[in-house]
Motif scaffolding. Structure first.
Motif, PDB file in Angstrom:
ATOM      1  N   ARG A 123       0.870  -1.180   0.000  1.00  0.00           N
ATOM      2  CA  ARG A 123       0.000   0.000   0.000  1.00  0.00           C
ATOM      3  C   ARG A 123       0.913   1.238   0.000  1.00  0.00           C
ATOM      4  O   ARG A 123       1.117   1.888   1.031  1.00  0.00           O
ATOM      5  CB  ARG A 123      -0.906  -0.024   1.235  1.00  0.00           C
ATOM      6  N   LYS A 142      -6.496  -0.738  -3.090  1.00  0.00           N
ATOM      7  CA  LYS A 142      -5.543  -1.549  -2.323  1.00  0.00           C
ATOM      8  C   LYS A 142      -4.172  -0.878  -2.200  1.00  0.00           C
ATOM      9  O   LYS A 142      -3.380  -1.236  -1.329  1.00  0.00           O
ATOM     10  CB  LYS A 142      -5.387  -2.921  -2.978  1.00  0.00           C
ATOM     11  N   GLN A 143      -3.916   0.116  -3.062  1.00  0.00           N
ATOM     12  CA  GLN A 143      -2.614   0.781  -3.038  1.00  0.00           C
ATOM     13  C   GLN A 143      -2.610   2.065  -2.223  1.00  0.00           C
ATOM     14  O   GLN A 143      -1.560   2.686  -2.059  1.00  0.00           O
ATOM     15  CB  GLN A 143      -2.168   1.078  -4.470  1.00  0.00           C
ATOM     16  N   THR A 151      -9.618   0.724   2.771  1.00  0.00           N
ATOM     17  CA  THR A 151      -9.060   2.023   2.411  1.00  0.00           C
ATOM     18  C   THR A 151      -9.969   3.136   2.911  1.00  0.00           C
ATOM     19  O   THR A 151     -11.191   3.088   2.698  1.00  0.00           O
ATOM     20  CB  THR A 151      -8.926   2.138   0.871  1.00  0.00           C
TER      21      THR A 151
END
Length: 398
Positions: free
Chosen positions: A10, A93-94, A121
């Motif tokens: 992430r 997801k990042q 997130t």
């Protein structure tokens, strides 16, 4: 609780989704301008949207506007589309926080919220649409709480000045504040400007017109998201923190008689045309004509933005220290002011980015569990007002 720090999987503190939109491009500039305020002085961020070429252009524009050529090589670009859930999941997801700039939110906002909740997130948006905001709380609060995810809507001009202005006024009052009325005025410089959407809606849907001695002009009830957001905040503060709730009324100045005639005429045309598909198409195609120049597809120019500003005056009343709120009428009053630059594309990016930076830097001061929250519920115990003061959205006691 979902993490507030980056990791190998992430890598970004913030991803701006919808970065190539009209508002998104100014959010990009504001993130670039304030990156040194990120955790440990280093904010890791990226931009995302449907079209890589447009995103590259936005980053180039920001690099030029801020004289930061390094942005062109440092800012990563991700391709994601609200109609493609898999692409949203890869994006979410990042990121630690997604800044959602994909209005109208009633059409494009929910897939982003859903993907953020599912992928752990946090999410911040700048919606001024009460129905969308309330629906997100109804549909996703429990899931967000389970995941430890914070979904915070209306973090732009709608509705941080109003929501945090009420909390600021309450905190400055020595005693128990029981009621607040806010009066909004928007000023345009020599280049002109645009009127806020909520004002037009208020006239269209029959808001009661009255002359405000405080503003020295005519005013109508404000039909935007502020009343809904503030009331949700007050309910949270009462139910979760057992704080005394404050009743709230919101009004907006519409100027003199000539403006009233324009608004009423525009409202009558709108009321007639919006009933038919051909009429809605006309309104969408020619907003500048039907709103007397108050709205345009191109949005305001940078010169118009530089000359525009807003002012919220808050009138509060309550019971001074030592008085019994259960007996007699309120015996204390307070007046406060929240003022700032152009509302839609200067103040909104400032508020949105400071909300994100506050979450990243002060996660211990957020509500104990995740969920779908208002700005006031999220930031009541943080230093966001101090942060906003340093960036041109100023809170003061009159």
């Amino acid at each position: 609780m979902a993490a507030f720090s980056t990791s190998s999987s992430r890598p970004y503190h913030i991803i701006i989704f919808g970065a190539s939109g009209f508002t998104g491009q100014f959010v990009v500039e504001e993130v670039a301008r304030t990156a040194s305020e990120g955790p440990k002085g280093n904010l890791k961020w990226a931009v995302a949207g449907r079209n890589r070429t447009k995103l590259e252009k936005v980053v180039e524009q920001a690099a030029e506007a801020l004289s930061k050529p390094e942005l062109k090589s440092e800012v990563d670009i991700l391709v994601a589309d609200v109609s493609d859930p898999d692409s949203l999941a890869v994006m979410c997801k990042q990121a630690v926080i997604v800044l959602s700039c994909v209005g109208p939110y009633r059409f494009f906002g929910e897939p982003v919220v859903q993907s953020c909740v599912e992928n752990g997130t946090h999410c911040i948006d700048i919606s001024g649409e009460p129905q969308f905001l309330e629906r997100m709380q109804l549909n996703y609060h429990d899931q967000a709480a389970e995941k430890g995810v914070y979904i915070v809507g209306s973090c732009g001009f709608d509705s941080i000045p109003a929501d945090m202005g009420v909390i600021y006024t309450r905190d400055q009052f020595k005693g128990t504040l029981t009621a607040i009325e806010s009066f909004l005025t928007v000023s345009a410089g020599t280049e002109g400007g645009c009127i806020h959407d909520g004002t037009w809606q208020s006239a269209i849907y029959g808001g009661t017109l009255f002359y405000s001695n405080e503003l020295q002009q005519y005013a109508i009830p404000f039909m935007g998201s502020d009343p809904s957001v503030v009331k949700r905040t007050q309910r949270y503060l009462n139910e979760e923190l057992t704080e005394s709730p404050v009743q709230y009324g919101a009004y907006v100045g519409v100027g003199g008689i000539s403006n009233i005639f324009k608004l009423v005429f525009a409202g009558l045309m709108f009321f007639f045309l919006v009933k038919f598909s051909f009429g809605r198409n006309l309104l969408i195609k020619f907003p500048e004509f039907f709103s007397f120049g108050f709205f345009s597809k191109e949005g305001p120019t940078r010169k118009q933005m530089e000359g525009s500003s807003f002012r919220f005056i808050f009138h509060g009343e309550g019971y001074t220290e030592g008085s019994d709120p259960s007996e007699g009428k309120p015996n204390g009053k307070i007046r406060t002011l929240v003022k700032g630059p152009e509302a839609g594309y200067v103040a909104t990016p400032i508020a949105m980015v400071q909300a994100a930076l506050t979450m990243l830097n002060e996660s211990d001061s957020l509500p104990k569990t995740g969920g779908v929250y208002t700005p006031g519920a999220t930031f009541a115990k943080t230093t966001i007002v101090d942060r906003l003061n340093k960036h041109g959205i100023q809170f003061s006691v009159l």
